[in-house]
Design an enzyme around this catalytic site. Structure first.
Site, PDB file in Angstrom:
ATOM      1  CG  MET A   1      -1.405   5.817   9.750  1.00  0.00           C
ATOM      2  SD  MET A   1      -0.993   5.133  11.285  1.00  0.00           S
ATOM      3  CE  MET A   1       0.168   4.185  11.435  1.00  0.00           C
TER       4      MET A   1
ATOM      5  N   GLY B   1      -0.189   5.304  -0.925  1.00  0.00           N
ATOM      6  CA  GLY B   1      -0.558   5.806  -0.539  1.00  0.00           C
ATOM      7  C   GLY B   1      -0.795   6.909   0.384  1.00  0.00           C
TER       8      GLY B   1
ATOM      9  CB  ILE C   1      -0.694   5.584   5.605  1.00  0.00           C
ATOM     10  CG1 ILE C   1      -1.333   6.790   6.309  1.00  0.00           C
ATOM     11  CG2 ILE C   1       0.585   5.240   6.588  1.00  0.00           C
ATOM     12  CD1 ILE C   1      -2.458   5.626   6.972  1.00  0.00           C
ATOM     13  N   GLY C   2       1.084   5.032   2.679  1.00  0.00           N
ATOM     14  CA  GLY C   2       2.329   4.122   2.454  1.00  0.00           C
ATOM     15  C   GLY C   2       3.475   5.195   1.754  1.00  0.00           C
TER      16      GLY C   2
ATOM     17  CG  ASP D   1      -4.742   5.311  19.876  1.00  0.00           C
ATOM     18  OD1 ASP D   1      -5.484   6.119  18.301  1.00  0.00           O
ATOM     19  OD2 ASP D   1      -4.636   3.481  18.845  1.00  0.00           O
TER      20      ASP D   1
ATOM     21  CB  ALA E   1      -5.014  -2.049   6.151  1.00  0.00           C
ATOM     22  CG  ASN E   2      -8.585   1.817  11.007  1.00  0.00           C
ATOM     23  OD1 ASN E   2      -8.210   0.719  12.053  1.00  0.00           O
ATOM     24  ND2 ASN E   2      -8.301   2.985  11.118  1.00  0.00           N
TER      25      ASN E   2
ATOM     26  CG  HIS F   1      -6.404   1.902  15.768  1.00  0.00           C
ATOM     27  ND1 HIS F   1      -5.856   3.291  16.899  1.00  0.00           N
ATOM     28  CD2 HIS F   1      -6.839   2.434  14.917  1.00  0.00           C
ATOM     29  CE1 HIS F   1      -5.921   3.643  15.508  1.00  0.00           C
ATOM     30  NE2 HIS F   1      -6.839   3.503  14.459  1.00  0.00           N
TER      31      HIS F   1
ATOM     32  N   GLY G   1       0.751  -1.417  -0.004  1.00  0.00           N
ATOM     33  CA  GLY G   1       0.171  -0.002  -0.042  1.00  0.00           C
ATOM     34  C   GLY G   1       0.757   1.173  -0.418  1.00  0.00           C
TER      35      GLY G   1
ATOM     36  NE  ARG H   1     -12.378   6.960  11.197  1.00  0.00           N
ATOM     37  CZ  ARG H   1     -12.754   7.764  12.211  1.00  0.00           C
ATOM     38  NH1 ARG H   1     -13.668   7.570  12.738  1.00  0.00           N
ATOM     39  NH2 ARG H   1     -11.150   8.605  12.675  1.00  0.00           N
TER      40      ARG H   1
END
Ligand SMILES: NC(=O)c1ccc[n+]([C@@H]2O[C@H](COP(=O)([O-])OP(=O)(O)OC[C@H]3O[C@@H](n4cnc5c(N)ncnc54)[C@H](O)[C@@H]3O)[C@@H](O)[C@H]2O)c1
Length: 338
Positions: free
Chosen positions: A251, A34, A36-37, A173, A141-142, A200, A31, A104
């Site tokens: 992140m 992306g 984050i990636g 977190d 990944a969520n 999480h 990933g 999200r």
């Protein structure tokens, strides 16, 4: 240089953006193109702990890899595009980080991502179980509360499950809790450490302010507001990005912090502690995040919950049904897969 980001010596071990130890870790990011990636891959490319960085995605990896490969650090970067190149991206890897999946949008919970991301994570981790079964697997990944049980079940199906090597990355977190406590108390965030346990998502994120170092005290109304902000910090970013995704830069920082801690520990450094969502016997939830001592083979010791306040005990009790349901959902998903 990332060394500029390094924490002062003697600061908590968890902040090991270490640039001193050398090793030859082969790290894959799945990933990698992306939100984050890309910044995560940049931070990994900047580390002397990494000798080979493989970037896998279903889009854009040739460009991302070409770009990163020009940075004057030792990690050799190679891009892999599409499912037929996935096996080669994994062979020989020591650590695999997985931020692949949809983020999200405003109004969505992490669980709303389940349908899309469960399949992505199951597919990618099945390839890990086949091509690098010994690697440390770090899932970003969520919904993490479900994607870790998914990963565990996928590895079990292949007969290569090692619970000490599968981590749900909850570091963001902790990073947020440290930052918010430091803001409220006028402290240097680099010297604040708040363990965050549980899971999480929303109320399953349980910051243990009673265990914060240095010790801090808040009146109950401020404590409730602080905990609420930590639990909803992801949503704060989702709202502020107004449809353009969720946390990516913080992140990436948090993911890199976790991977560097893991690499330090694999490299023989002692006393490396990070919280992560893992297989656990610390509560009656089969997966739970607590502080972990990391070592050459992953989790060396689970430090458990420790002494907590009655308010924190209540938070655990209130989070448990949701956490158990998310775990079960992940396990069932793999059981029902053909
Ligand atoms: N653990 C955490 O604390 C945390 C924090 C923020 C976001 N997240 C999660 O991280 C995930 C990624 O977020 P993002 O903002 O980078 O999303 P993004 O949409 O910007 O990037 C996702 C990347 O995954 C790739 N991808 C999709 N399907 C794939 C597949 N089958 N194989 C390989 N790559 C695939 C996409 O092409 C894209 O490049 C989301 O699920 C998000 O909810 C987790």
């Amino acid at each position: 240089m990332l060394s500029a980001l390094a924490r002062p010596a003697g600061a908590a071990l968890r902040r090991s953006f270490s640039t001193s130890a050398q090793n030859n870790a082969k790290v894959a990011v799945l990933g990698a193109s992306g939100g984050i990636g890309q910044p995560l891959s940049l931070l990994l490319k900047n580390s002397p702990l990494v000798s080979r960085l493989t970037l896998y995605d279903i889009a854009h990896t040739p460009g991302v890899a070409a770009d990163l490969s020009h940075i004057e650090t030792r990690a050799a970067v190679k891009g892999y595009l599409g499912p037929e190149q996935l096996p080669d991206s994994l062979k020989g890897c020591d650590v695999v980080v997985i931020p692949a999946g949809v983020p999200r949008k405003p109004g969505m919970t992490r669980d709303d991502l389940f349908n899309t991301n469960a399949t992505i994570v199951a597919t990618l981790t099945a390839a890990c179980a086949q091509h690098c079964p010994e690697a440390m697997i770090c899932i970003i990944a969520n919904p993490v509360n479900s994607t870790i049980p998914i990963t565990a079940e996928v590895f079990k199906k292949r007969g290569v499950y090692n619970p000490n090597k599968i981590f749900g990355v909850t570091t963001l977190d902790i990073v947020r809790a440290n930052t918010f406590v430091a803001e409220l108390k006028g402290l240097d965030p680099a010297r604040v450490n708040v363990p965050v346990i549980g899971g999480h998502a929303g109320k399953t994120i349980i910051p243990l302010i009673s265990q914060c170092t240095p010790k801090v005290d808040f009146p109950q109304d401020e404590l409730t507001a602080l905990i609420g902000r930590i639990q909803e910090a992801g949503t704060e970013v989702v709202k502020a990005k107004a449809g353009a995704g969720s946390a990516t830069l913080a992140m990436a920082y948090a993911g890199a912090r976790f991977v560097f801690s893991l690499l330090d520990a694999m490299n023989g450094k002692e006393g490396v502690i990070e919280c992560a969502f893992v297989k656990s016997q610390e509560t009656d939830c089969p997966y739970f995040s607590t502080p972990l001592v990391l070592g050459k083979n992953g989790i060396e010791k689970n430090l458990g919950i420790g002494k907590i306040s009655s308010f924190e005990e209540k938070m655990i009790a209130e989070a448990t049904p949701e956490l158990k349901a998310s775990i079960k959902k992940g396990e069932e998903f793999v059981k029902n897969m053909k």
